[in-house]
Design an enzyme around this catalytic site. Structure first.
Site, PDB file in Angstrom:
ATOM      1  CE  LYS A  79      -0.657   0.149   5.106  1.00  0.00           C
ATOM      2  NZ  LYS A  79      -0.120   1.557   5.140  1.00  0.00           N
ATOM      3  CB  THR A  80       4.130   2.233   1.709  1.00  0.00           C
ATOM      4  OG1 THR A  80       3.523   1.959   2.858  1.00  0.00           O
ATOM      5  CG2 THR A  80       4.824   3.615   1.699  1.00  0.00           C
ATOM      6  CD  GLN A 101      -3.075  -4.784   8.613  1.00  0.00           C
ATOM      7  OE1 GLN A 101      -2.065  -4.431   9.108  1.00  0.00           O
ATOM      8  NE2 GLN A 101      -3.046  -4.663   7.158  1.00  0.00           N
ATOM      9  NE  ARG A 122       2.116  -6.805  11.229  1.00  0.00           N
ATOM     10  CZ  ARG A 122       1.691  -5.980  10.066  1.00  0.00           C
ATOM     11  NH1 ARG A 122       2.433  -5.005   9.704  1.00  0.00           N
ATOM     12  NH2 ARG A 122       0.435  -6.467   9.587  1.00  0.00           N
ATOM     13  CG  ASP A 130      -1.104   4.763   5.159  1.00  0.00           C
ATOM     14  OD1 ASP A 130      -1.759   3.747   4.772  1.00  0.00           O
ATOM     15  OD2 ASP A 130       0.055   4.625   5.464  1.00  0.00           O
ATOM     16  CD  GLU A 131      -1.946   1.917   8.765  1.00  0.00           C
ATOM     17  OE1 GLU A 131      -3.053   0.900   8.685  1.00  0.00           O
ATOM     18  OE2 GLU A 131      -0.909   1.394   8.441  1.00  0.00           O
TER      19      GLU A 131
END
Length: 780
Positions: A32-33, A255, A614, A224-225
Site C-alpha cells: 500500500k505504501t 487491521q 508481521r 493512510d490507515e
C-alpha cells in the site's frame, strides 16, 4: 511512465484512478505504501501542483519515507512542498498559520500527555476536589475521549447521557474540570494533542473563509490507515474533501486495532455510503509473508463477521510451518525465545534486527529481557521511557518552550527555580495566585513583579530570570534553534551543574543533554524540515513542534542490529524476517477486558491477525501453562485463538522453553541443545532408548492441563452494580466482586501500575484479585 513498471494490475488501477472518491482496501503486506507514493508521483507527473496535495499518515516515519520515495521516482525535490505528515503534525502546521482566528498565539505550545495531566491535576486542586478520587489520569482520559468525539466543555456539561455516566462513576464534576482545564490551556497559549484535532475542526466549522481556503488548497487528499481514524479525523476530512471529492483512503478493516484510542472501524466500513460514486479497489496479493503464514492469517480473520470480504494470496514460497510452542512458565517461554533466536542466527545467518518478539502487554517483556541479557543478545524495547520524557531533557526543553511562549505556565513552573536561583515555592505559589486572581498569566506577574510587593531579594531574582528569558527571546530573530539552545545551557548553568555531578546518574544526565544538543545540531543541518513551518525554517518554534509530535516509533533506529521487543499495537506497519508471538493465553490474549462482546473479541482477533502478518519467513506462537503474576504462579488456559489455527499449517511437536516443557524427558530438547547436535538430556535419552513414542492425535501437545480449582459459589450482583475506582483501595475495606461476592481486603501488593488485592470472601475464601482486570465495588 516508468514508475508504473512493477505494479500489479490492481495497484496500477489504484495509481491511475485520480479523480473522484476511491477506497483502496489494502491487505497486509500488499504494497500500500508503494501504491500511495506512486499515486502521488503520478499526480505530480501529470501537472498537479505539489502544494495542492495533502497526504495524511499515522507516523512521521511513514511520511518521511513517502517523501523520499516520491523524490526518487520523480528525480526532483518538488516533494518537499507536499503536505505529508501525521494528522497532528499537519494540523499543527495549519493551526500555526490560523491560530489568531481562534484567539491563540501563533507560537502556542503543544502540551504532551504529561503536561496535560499536570494541568488537570492543578485544576482539580484549585477546585478543591480530591485528586485521589478525581484521579488526573482518569479525568484526562475522559476529556481526551470527549474531544476526539468533538464534544466541547459546553456540550459535555449539557449532554444528559454523559452526565449520567459521570454520576454513575461518582465523578459528577468532571464537566467543571473540563471547562476549567480548557480555559487554563487557552490562557497558557497551549493546545494538547487532542486540541490539534478538536480545534482544527472548530477552525473549519466556525470560520467559512478558513474552510474555503483549505478546501481550495487541497485538491487531492490521500489518507493512510483509514481504519484507524476517529470521529474527529473523519469529520475534518469530510469537510476538507467536500469541494473536489478527490479523496483516496487506504486501509484494511482487518487491521483496525485502536478502538481504545477512539478509532472506529465504522469509518472504513461505511465509506461507500459517504460517497455515491466511490470506486473500490482491493489489493489482495501479499508480498511479505510465506504461503503458510498467510494461510494461517486468513483462516484466523475469517472468524470475524464484521469485515470487508477479501482473500489474501501470495506467490512467495510455501515456507516452514508455524511452530506452536507450549512452555511450563513465562520464564521458560523467555528462555525458549532467546535459545531460538541464537539458533536461527547460527543456522540461518540472521541478524539480531531480523527478530521481533510481540506480546499483548508491556509487563510481559521482563522474561524476554532477562533471557536475552543472559545470552548476550542486544535488544530494544518499544514503549519504554522515551528520550524526551527523561527529567533532564524535559527540564531543558522547558527553557526552550518558555522562550518561544512565556505564557506556558507548565514549562515556567518547571524551570523558574532550576537550577536554584532563589525563587522558592512560596514565591511561585504567590505568582500563580496573583495570576488567577487578576486573570493574567504567571509570566505577566513576573514581568510586573514590583506591583505585587515581592521582597528585595526575591524581586532581584525574578527580574534577573525575566531578563535572561527576554535576552534569549531577542536571539530568535537572527539565530537558529541550536544557537539558542546552546546559549541557554551556558547562561543558566544548567549544563555546568550536570557536569559537576560525578555520580553515575549525573554522568548519564549530562550525556543525555549532550545528545539533545547533538540532535538539535543534526536537525539544523538537515536540508529539509520534514514536517512543520515553511521549508527551511530552522527556528526554535519549528524544532519544538517537531519533537513534541514524535511518536515512539520515530525515535527508534529501525536499522540498529538489535532484537525488537514490543506490544502488538506498537508493531503495526512493521515487518520482520522472524516473529515470536508470545503469551497466547486466555484472558491475556485475548485480553480479559475484551471478551464481553463480539465487537471487542473481534478487535482482539484483528490484533492477533496483525501479529501474525508481521512475519515474513518464520513464525512462532507460544504460551505458558503457568505465568508469574505478582509473585504467584497462576495457571492458564490456552487462548481460544489457538483452536482456530488450521492444523495442516502447524508444527505442534516443536518443544521449547526450558527443561520442564511438555512434561516428558524425551521432549525436553531446548533449541540450544538441538543447535549443538543434540547433546542435551533429551538427545542422550533418544540415543539410549530410541525415539519417543508418537503422540495420540486426540491429545494434542499444545493443550495445557486443566487446573483443578475449587468450586466457586456463584454470586449474583444487583442489576445496578457499578465498579468503583480502586486506585486507592486499602486493606480493611469491604468490597463486592461480580462473581465471588462480598469480602474484606486483607492485603495490598504489586506495583502502582499493576496493583493486586488479597480479598477474604465470605463464601469463596481467599482470592488474589488483579485490580487492572477485576471489577470491584467498594462497599465501605
Amino acid at each position: 511512465m516508468d514508475y508504473l513498471k512493477g505494479l500489479n494490475e490492481p495497484q496500477r488501477e489504484a495509481v491511475l484512478h485520480t479523480e473522484g472518491p476511491l477506497m483502496i482496501v489494502a491487505g497486509a503486506g500488499s504494497g500500500k505504501t508503494k501504491v500511495l507514493t506512486t499515486r502521488i508521483a503520478h499526480l505530480m507527473a501529470n501537472g498537479v501542483d505539489s502544494f495542492r496535495i495533502l497526504a495524511l499518515t499515522f507516523t512521521n516515519k511513514a511520511a518521511k519515507e513517502m517523501k523520499e520515495r516520491i523524490e526518487h521516482i520523480l528525480g526532483n525535490s518538488d516533494a518537499r512542498n507536499l503536505y505529508i505528515g501525521t494528522f497532528h503534525s499537519v494540523f499543527a502546521r495549519i493551526l500555526r498559520a490560523e491560530a489568531h482566528r481562534l484567539g491563540y498565539p501563533n507560537s502556542f505550545t503543544i502540551y504532551d500527555t504529561d503536561d496535560a495531566k499536570s494541568v488537570v491535576k492543578t485544576v482539580i486542586n484549585e477546585l478543591n476536589l480530591d485528586d485521589k478520587h478525581y484521579k488526573p489520569n482518569t479525568v484526562y482520559n475522559r476529556i481526551s475521549a470527549a474531544k476526539n468525539a468533538l464534544v466541547g466543555p459546553v456540550e459535555y456539561k449539557n449532554d444528559y447521557y454523559i452526565q449520567q455516566e459521570d454520576m454513575r462513576s461518582n465523578r459528577p464534576l468532571i464537566a467543571n474540570i473540563y471547562d476549567a482545564y480548557a480555559k487554563r490551556c487557552f490562557k497558557n497559549g497551549a493546545m494538547d494533542f487532542d486540541d490539534l484535532l478538536f480545534l482544527m475542526y472548530r477552525l473549519l466549522k466556525e470560520f467559512p473563509e478558513a474552510l474555503i481556503k483549505y478546501q481550495s488548497k487541497f485538491r487531492y487528499i490521500l489518507i493512510d490507515e483509514y481504519q484507524d481514524t476517529n470521529p474527529a479525523q473523519y469529520e475534518i476530512i469530510k469537510l476538507l474533501a467536500a469541494q473536489h471529492e478527490n479523496i483516496c483512503v487506504v486501509g484494511d478493516d482487518a487491521q483496525s486495532i485502536y478502538s481504545f484510542r477512539g478509532a472506529t472501524i465504522q469509518n472504513i466500513l461505511q465509506f461507500q455510503k459517504d460517497y455515491d460514486d466511490v470506486s473500490i479497489i482491493k489489493l489482495e496479493q501479499n508480498y511479505r509473508s510465506t504461503q503458510n503464514i498467510l494461510k494461517v492469517a486468513n483462516d484466523i480473520i475469517a472468524n470475524n463477521k464484521g469485515q470487508i470480504p477479501k482473500n489474501l494470496w501470495t506467490e512467495n514460497a510455501t515456507g516452514e510451518k508455524i511452530k506452536l510452542v507450549r512452555t511450563m512458565t513465562d520464564n521458560d517461554e523467555g528462555k525458549f525465545v532467546a535459545d531460538a533466536i541464537q539458533e536461527q542466527k547460527l543456522r540461518n545467518h540472521y541478524n539480531n534486527k531480523d527478530f521481533c518478539v510481540l506480546y499483548r502487554t508491556n509487563a510481559q517483556s521482563r522474561a524476554f529481557e532477562e533471557s536475552l541479557r543472559r545470552m548476550g543478545i542486544p535488544y530494544i524495547i518499544y514503549g519504554g521511557i522515551s528520550f524526551y520524557q527523561r527529567k533532564e531533557i524535559k527540564d531543558y526543553i522547558a527553557y526552550l518552550r518558555v522562550i518561544v511562549n512565556p505564557k506556558d505556565e507548565e514549562a515556567l513552573k518547571r524551570i523558574i527555580n532550576y537550577p536554584v536561583r532563589g525563587i522558592g515555592k512560596t514565591t511561585i505559589d504567590k505568582a500563580i495566585l496573583y495570576a488567577n486572581e487578576n486573570n493574567i498569566t504567571m509570566w505577566d506577574v513576573l514581568e510586573r513583579a514590583k506591583e505585587f510587593g515581592y521582597k528585595a531579594g526575591t524581586l532581584e531574582a525574578i527580574e534577573n530570570f525575566v531578563l535572561m528569558i527576554r535576552s534569549a527571546q531577542s536571539m530568535m530573530v537572527k539565530h537558529n534553534a541550536y544557537e539558542i539552545a546552546f546559549h541557554i545551557g551556558k547562561q543558566t548553568n544548567f549544563v555546568k551543574e550536570l557536569f559537576n555531578d560525578k555520580s553515575t546518574e549525573g554522568v548519564a544526565r549530562y550525556e543525555n543533554i549532550q545528545e539533545l544538543l547533538n540532535s538539535i545540531k543534526e536537525w539544523i543541518e538537515t536540508p529539509l524540515n520534514e514536517e512543520d513551518g515553511e521549508v527551511g525554517d530552522k527556528g526554535l518554534g519549528a524544532y519544538l513542534q517537531q519533537i513534541t509530535l514524535l511518536t515512539d516509533a520515530d525515535q527508534k533506529d529501525p536499522n540498529a542490529d538489535v532484537v525488537k521487543l514490543m506490544t502488538v499495537h506498537a508493531a503495526k506497519g512493521l515487518e520482520f524476517q522472524c516473529v515470536f508471538v508470545a503469551g497466547l493465553e486466555e484472558t491475556l490474549f485475548p485480553s480479559g477486558l475484551s471478551i464481553n462482546s463480539r465487537e471487542e473479541l473481534e478487535e482482539e482477533r484483528r490484533l492477533f491477525y496483525v501479529a501474525i502478518t508481521r512475519a515474513k519467513n518464520r513464525l512462532w506462537l507460544s504460551y505458558a501453562n503457568a505465568r508469574y503474576r505478582f509473585g504467584s504462579l497462576v495457571q492458564n488456559e490456552g487462548s481460544r485463538f489457538l483452536e482456530e489455527l488450521p492444523e495442516e499449517f502447524l508444527d505442534r511437536t516443536f518443544a521449547g522453553g526450558g527443561a520442564r516443557n511438555q512434561g516428558s524427558s524425551f521432549n525436553n530438547t531446548s533449541a540450544f541443545d538441538r543447535m549443538h547436535g543434540g547433546f542435551g538430556a533429551a538427545a542422550q535419552a533418544e540415543k539410549t532408548y530410541g525415539p519417543p513414542p508418537a503422540r495420540k492425535k486426540e491429545t494434542p501437545s499444545y493443550l495445557p492441563p486443566k487446573p483443578q480449582a475449587p468450586k466457586v459459589v456463584e454470586h449474583k450482583p444487583a442489576a445496578d452494580f457499578v465498579a468503583s475506582d480502586t486506585s486507592n483501595l486499602q486493606a480493611g475495606q469491604k468490597v463486592e466482586h461480580q462473581k465471588f461476592g462480598f469480602g474484606m481486603v486483607s492485603k495490598m501488593e504489586g506495583s502502582a501500575h499493576n496493583p493486586i488485592a488479597t480479598v477474604q470472601f465470605e463464601l469463596n475464601g481467599e482470592k488474589k484479585i488483579m485490580l487492572n482486570y477485576a471489577k470491584l465495588r467498594i462497599v465501605e
